[in-house]
Design an enzyme around this catalytic site. Sequence first.
Site, PDB file in Angstrom:
ATOM      1  N   ASP A  91     -24.201  42.214  18.359  1.00  0.00           N
ATOM      2  CA  ASP A  91     -23.646  41.551  17.297  1.00  0.00           C
ATOM      3  C   ASP A  91     -24.002  40.282  17.605  1.00  0.00           C
ATOM      4  O   ASP A  91     -23.840  39.617  18.516  1.00  0.00           O
ATOM      5  CB  ASP A  91     -22.057  41.976  17.670  1.00  0.00           C
ATOM      6  CG  ASP A  91     -21.072  41.288  16.660  1.00  0.00           C
ATOM      7  OD1 ASP A  91     -21.844  40.568  15.607  1.00  0.00           O
ATOM      8  OD2 ASP A  91     -19.935  41.399  16.520  1.00  0.00           O
TER       9      ASP A  91
ATOM     10  N   ASP B 104     -25.671  40.997  10.395  1.00  0.00           N
ATOM     11  CA  ASP B 104     -25.856  40.544  11.825  1.00  0.00           C
ATOM     12  C   ASP B 104     -25.140  41.474  12.983  1.00  0.00           C
ATOM     13  O   ASP B 104     -24.856  41.231  14.308  1.00  0.00           O
ATOM     14  CB  ASP B 104     -24.850  39.297  12.060  1.00  0.00           C
ATOM     15  CG  ASP B 104     -23.451  39.496  11.486  1.00  0.00           C
ATOM     16  OD1 ASP B 104     -22.966  40.705  11.070  1.00  0.00           O
ATOM     17  OD2 ASP B 104     -22.613  38.647  11.630  1.00  0.00           O
ATOM     18  N   GLU B 105     -25.078  43.110  12.392  1.00  0.00           N
ATOM     19  CA  GLU B 105     -24.614  43.882  13.690  1.00  0.00           C
ATOM     20  C   GLU B 105     -25.409  45.056  13.259  1.00  0.00           C
ATOM     21  O   GLU B 105     -25.779  45.492  12.312  1.00  0.00           O
ATOM     22  CB  GLU B 105     -23.133  44.213  12.935  1.00  0.00           C
ATOM     23  CG  GLU B 105     -22.200  43.690  13.901  1.00  0.00           C
ATOM     24  CD  GLU B 105     -20.764  44.316  13.277  1.00  0.00           C
ATOM     25  OE1 GLU B 105     -20.424  45.323  13.947  1.00  0.00           O
ATOM     26  OE2 GLU B 105     -20.360  43.840  12.357  1.00  0.00           O
TER      27      GLU B 105
END
Lengths: 376, 392
Positions: free
Chosen positions: B13, B107-108
């Site tokens: 993350d 973003d993960e």
Amino acid sequence: MSLIFNISRDDFLTGLASLQNVTGKKGNIAILSNILIESKTDSLLLTATDLEIGIRNSLPAEILSPGSITLPAKKLFEIVRESGADQIHVEIMENNWAKITADSTDYKLAGMPSEEYPAFPEYDENNLVALASDRIKDLIDKTIFSVAPEGESQFNLTGVLVEKDVADGKNMLRMVSSDGHRLSLCETNVDNDLSGLKMEKIILIPRKGMQEIRKFTENSAEIKISFEEKQAVIKTDHSIIVVRLMNGDFPDYKNIINMIKKEKCIELKRVQFMNSMKKMNLFTEDRYNAVQFQIKPGKLVLSSQSMDVGSAKDEIAITYDEAPLKLGFNGKYFIETMQVMSSETIKAYINSEESPCMIQGDDDPGFASIIMPMKI
Amino acid sequence: MPTPDSRRIIHLDMDAFYASVEILDNPALRGLPVVVGGDSNRGVVCAASYEARKFGVHSALPILTARKLCPQGVFLPVRMARYQEISRRIMEIFLRFTPLVEPLSLDEAFLDVTASQSLMGTAEDIAKQIRKLVRETIGLTVSAGVAASKLVAKIASDLNKPDGLTIVPPGQEELFLAPLPIGRLWGVGRTTREALALIGVKTIGDLSRMPPAILIAKFGKAGLMLHESARGIDHRPVESRQETKSIGHEETFAEDLRDKKRLEQELLALCCKVGKRVRDKGLVGKTVTIKVKYRDFVQVTRSLTLAEPVADDTSLYQTGRMLLAKTEITLRPIRLLGISLANLSPAEASGQLSLFDDNRARRRKDSLYRALDAINDRYGKDAILPATLVDG
């Protein structure tokens, strides 16, 4: 004073069994998984509701002390079902506990106070019209199978449409259902005068309510029916069911029926055709069940194939001397139609690759099944 | 199902991703409270740097509120294309370690590295290598959680943010989760939290000690899931390619709208975008959902499942307009409108004709939209528009 009664195990079991389907719907209010038990002079009233459907049964019982209670429907049913006793004794004690005695076994079952149970819907006794149960049962059986699954809501196809009509001076009752790909219609003459049956607005009964009504038709030769503003009421001597009606429209099915040209017709032995379709269905793709119909002079060739499994083919001799036709159908639709019909021979009116096919039979008066083809 | 779970899953993350990219591109911002989320005062916060978070700014907060909380903050517009570019580079790094990468957003991502361990070292080693590579080649920090399931890995990565690494050794899942508040569990929102608090459940440990029967009685099937989650059990696989579940668009207006005609125009424009994307993917869908956010941020959705799947702008718009009428349109000013199509399936899959539709009309419509799409593909997306959307 709290409720104490003796009841025959078999009566109790029948009464409880008929309520199981409308209790304990998940995510509901806790008390709705209970049934309400109330005493009358020499009988018990059992009530269950899921707020869409309410059912109330009256059972003969020996009331030793009057009162009322609600008890878990499923658990109570299981206790009575497992019991070998002739008689069951129930005694309500403090804090809504029920002591149940059946032969040598004692049970303690936690109940809830009857005051918390929702009131049974009111209805007007005067509106009820008596009808022969077997006629109603036949109507339901011949339409309920093509009701759309839940979740389709462009029209209200998840219920059965009920209409009354007068044709040639005879009173008729009609039921219609459709899932958008097929439609079933069944109408029947009823001897009774239906003018008392109020049906001003569209009467749409949800599938589950219809299933419960069907059970009522099995237990009594005659049932009484009325339609009120928001509910359908069906009554037999000892039971009553109230089903909340669906709101909304049903598509214009008459227009579709009128558009079907009854020109090209093939006759088929119902059972033979059904069995052949079942064989074809072994090799259809799971979701669409596509079966190919090749109609040629003198024969109908049925075939199906499943990419991973293989294929099947069958031939049925028919009388047909027009231009050959090749079209596809969902095989399951035909099987289900054949299953509710009783005629030895059925007539299938097939006009083109893209127009609806209509199926009727001489020994299935008032019944028509309409199935749309598939593009193949 | 393999029990006990012998998998090794890493959840990665990025720390305050959008804000960190802005700082990366403009190092002068380092150490300042950076807030990303639209240059007007109308949007919501998309990301806040850790400095900004100290002021209570967090994502999904209205920009106006964020400005009040943090007047000295640096407020920047969203540069989605730039974030997508960086995201692609990060995902490429992930893919060097395993093909089983399931991105959850820009973003993960989840990585299943069970099979990579014999080549690349333990899951812990791999997590360390990835963190190092992202830091050195991209210049950003990423937090990682390593565990036997997605559920635990995700909770772990969040625990030591930013720039943290949390390892949950095999068999230690229940122990690891026990002291954490139940709100950390996936699917436990306020309602569930309050309901659980009533029966004395505050930590995940409390929850795992609850007899499953009680949870099932209280929450039904979800109760069973709660019980399993509390013990760290989650057999969901890491899925490298996700099926599209729904396609939608939404728009936050420059000023709140209460004019029905204007709203319907906006809806039509959204429907054209959604319809085009659905058709481009060769899909049709049955469930139309509209989303309306009123001035006070109260959000409602209205949804309808059609009897036949659709992919054309007109059907979307007709359904959407009907759904819009079921909201408090004209009574309450609306700041955001969205429409999506779900219940998707490949177009033309069944060939089953409908009783109530004019099938020939449907096919004419299909070819019409094919032509329209082709023209718009060639001459720009606004080459052909519904008349009401043409300016002037």
